[in-house]
Design a protein around this motif. Structure first.
Motif, short mmCIF file in Angstrom:
data_model
loop_
_atom_site.label_atom_id
_atom_site.label_comp_id
_atom_site.label_asym_id
_atom_site.label_seq_id
_atom_site.Cartn_x
_atom_site.Cartn_y
_atom_site.Cartn_z
N HIS A 263 3.77 -2.71 -55.16
CA HIS A 263 2.51 -3.37 -55.44
C HIS A 263 2.46 -4.97 -54.74
N PHE A 264 1.53 -5.60 -54.91
CA PHE A 264 1.34 -6.73 -54.11
C PHE A 264 2.48 -7.64 -54.76
N VAL A 265 3.31 -8.59 -54.14
CA VAL A 265 4.11 -9.56 -54.55
C VAL A 265 3.40 -11.23 -54.74
N ARG A 266 4.18 -11.86 -55.60
CA ARG A 266 3.55 -13.25 -55.78
C ARG A 266 4.47 -14.14 -54.82
N VAL A 267 3.56 -14.55 -53.72
CA VAL A 267 4.35 -15.43 -52.74
C VAL A 267 4.15 -17.02 -52.82
N ILE B 115 9.89 -24.04 -43.02
CA ILE B 115 9.06 -23.77 -44.14
C ILE B 115 9.83 -22.75 -44.74
N TYR B 116 9.90 -22.78 -46.22
CA TYR B 116 10.79 -21.71 -46.84
C TYR B 116 9.52 -20.93 -47.80
N CYS B 117 9.60 -19.57 -47.73
CA CYS B 117 8.88 -19.00 -48.54
C CYS B 117 9.76 -18.04 -49.34
N SER B 118 9.07 -17.55 -50.58
CA SER B 118 9.77 -16.87 -51.62
C SER B 118 8.76 -16.03 -52.23
N TRP B 119 9.23 -14.94 -52.98
CA TRP B 119 8.41 -13.86 -53.62
C TRP B 119 8.90 -13.36 -54.73
N VAL B 120 8.35 -12.79 -55.74
CA VAL B 120 8.68 -12.18 -56.73
C VAL B 120 7.69 -10.96 -57.06
N GLN B 121 8.34 -9.83 -57.54
CA GLN B 121 7.24 -8.58 -57.68
C GLN B 121 6.49 -8.78 -59.00
N THR B 122 5.37 -8.41 -58.62
CA THR B 122 4.27 -8.28 -60.13
C THR B 122 4.41 -7.13 -60.71
N LYS B 123 5.31 -6.13 -60.32
CA LYS B 123 5.43 -5.00 -60.99
C LYS B 123 6.82 -4.31 -60.62
N ASN C 23 3.41 -12.79 -43.96
CA ASN C 23 3.17 -11.32 -44.40
C ASN C 23 4.47 -11.14 -45.03
N ILE C 24 4.42 -10.47 -46.30
CA ILE C 24 5.63 -9.89 -46.94
C ILE C 24 5.16 -8.53 -47.27
N THR C 25 6.02 -7.54 -46.69
CA THR C 25 5.65 -6.14 -46.90
C THR C 25 6.85 -5.38 -47.70
N GLU C 26 6.49 -5.02 -48.92
CA GLU C 26 7.71 -4.29 -49.65
C GLU C 26 7.49 -2.92 -49.39
N ILE C 27 8.48 -2.27 -49.16
CA ILE C 27 8.73 -0.98 -48.82
C ILE C 27 9.72 -0.21 -49.85
N THR D 30 1.51 -8.04 -48.38
CA THR D 30 0.95 -9.27 -49.17
C THR D 30 0.84 -10.26 -48.18
N ILE D 31 -0.27 -10.84 -48.00
CA ILE D 31 -0.64 -12.04 -46.88
C ILE D 31 -1.08 -13.04 -47.60
N LEU D 32 -0.57 -14.17 -47.28
CA LEU D 32 -0.74 -15.52 -47.82
C LEU D 32 -1.00 -16.50 -46.63
N GLN D 33 -2.16 -17.20 -46.64
CA GLN D 33 -2.53 -18.10 -45.88
C GLN D 33 -2.11 -19.57 -46.29
N ILE D 34 -1.22 -20.27 -45.58
CA ILE D 34 -0.90 -21.58 -45.99
C ILE D 34 -1.49 -22.64 -44.85
N ASP D 35 -1.44 -23.94 -45.45
CA ASP D 35 -1.64 -24.98 -44.59
C ASP D 35 -0.43 -26.00 -44.67
N PRO D 36 0.18 -25.80 -43.49
CA PRO D 36 1.60 -26.77 -43.76
C PRO D 36 1.50 -28.35 -43.86
N HIS D 37 0.26 -28.89 -43.61
CA HIS D 37 -0.06 -30.27 -43.77
C HIS D 37 -0.14 -30.70 -45.33
N GLU D 38 -0.91 -29.69 -46.00
CA GLU D 38 -1.05 -29.82 -47.39
C GLU D 38 0.12 -29.32 -48.35
#
Length: 322
Positions: free
Chosen positions: A36-40, A50-58, A105-109, A117-125
């Protein structure tokens, strides 16, 4: 002919086993879930990481791998490095910080399929420094309303970052028991002096930081609370004034009870004798004065009696007929 029949029999049995095996595996997988999609979420503590982490939604209940990457418009896809296997976190090193957006881009296999799951981020904000470290508060000698606050830059804000990207620091303080904070702000400096602390009161102090060049970035969390009290004048034990038994009429040099010279006892004895003599002299003077007053009073009484007798004689003479 019998050999041919035997071969055909083996093929039939093998085919049945394969079909049964595929059927069983299919049954097992159909009891599990595809990705499923993950929460990033991503955090940016400085301009270099830049540190990115994620958890499974299911939960899929299947062996799962993750492929992580990032991209910027007009550039090739770059890997988001996973430093530890089994930890759902990846790091983007030296990101293109001055671009407007970054796609993560975080791809679960898993054995069934893959899902991205693709997340767009603004590093300044998202830029949010770590809190200042090693906060300490010092008393200012002789100043009961001042406190000197010192701290260090966040360790994640390295020396090379400091030179190009200074930090603004915000200090807040209040006396314990108050609901209202006072604020002081400085850029680049790592010390501030509080000038209006309450005398004798314990104060709470905290500091946070923000990138001084990107004013729409986030403030850091507040540092841990440090408590301090302004300088207090040391208590001094009162000293007794020396007792002076001297009499300026008779001696121009006072005698002090704290005098430790060998003749101090003689001076004290002489002073006591002088007091006795003065007392006797005063008593004699009072006795003499009382005697004089008594003599004058007796004399006056005698004069009054003589006058009374004369008046009585004159009255008698006037009463005798001529």
């Amino acid at each position: 002919m019998p050999g041919l029949v035997s071969c055909l029999g083996d093929l039939i049995v093998t085919g049945i086993i394969i079909l049964f095996s595929d059927h069983v595996q299919s049954e097992i997988w159909t009891n599990e879930d595809p990705p499923h999609f993950v929460r990033v979420s991503c955090r940016v503590p400085n301009h270099m990481k830049i540190y990115c982490s994620w958890v499974q939604t299911k939960t899929t209940h299947l062996p799962t791998l993750y492929r992580t990457s990032y991209s910027v418009k007009g550039r090739d896809v770059e890997p988001c490095e996973q430093e530890h296997i089994g930890v759902n976190e990846c790091t983007i090193t030296n990101p293109p910080f001055w671009t407007s957006k970054i796609l993560v881009n975080i791809t679960e296999i898993n054995p069934l399929r893959s899902n991205s799951t693709i997340l767009q981020i603004d590093p300044h904000e998202l830029l949010k420094p770590d809190p200042p470290e090693d906060v300490r508060v010092l008393q200012v000698e002789g100043q009961p309303t001042q406190l000197l606050v010192q701290w260090s830059w966040p360790s994640s804000w390295s020396v090379e970052i400091m030179a190009a990207f200074p930090l603004t620091f915000l200090l807040r303080y209040r006396p314990i028991g108050s609901n209202y904070w006072s604020m002081l702000e400085t850029e680049e400096n790592t010390s501030l002096k509080i000038m209006d602390a309450l005398v004798g009161r314990l104060h709470q102090i905290q500091i946070r930081a923000q990138d001084a060049l990107i004013n729409h970035s986030q403030w850091s969390e507040w540092s841990h609370v440090v408590e301090a009290q302004p300088w207090i004048e040391p208590w001094k034990e009162p000293t007794e004034e020396p007792v002076d038994f001297s009499f300026p009429f008779f001696n121009s040099f006072p005698v002090r009870t704290t005098d430790k010279s060998p003749d101090s006892s003689l001076h004290q004895t002489g002073s006591l004798g002088l007091l006795i003599l003065l007392g006797l002299f005063a008593a004699v003077m009072v006795a003499v004065l009382l005697t004089i007053i008594t003599l004058l009073w007796v004399r006056q009484r005698k004069q009054d009696n003589v006058k009374k007798q004369e008046l009585a004689s004159m009255v008698k003479m006037k009463s005798i007929p001529i």
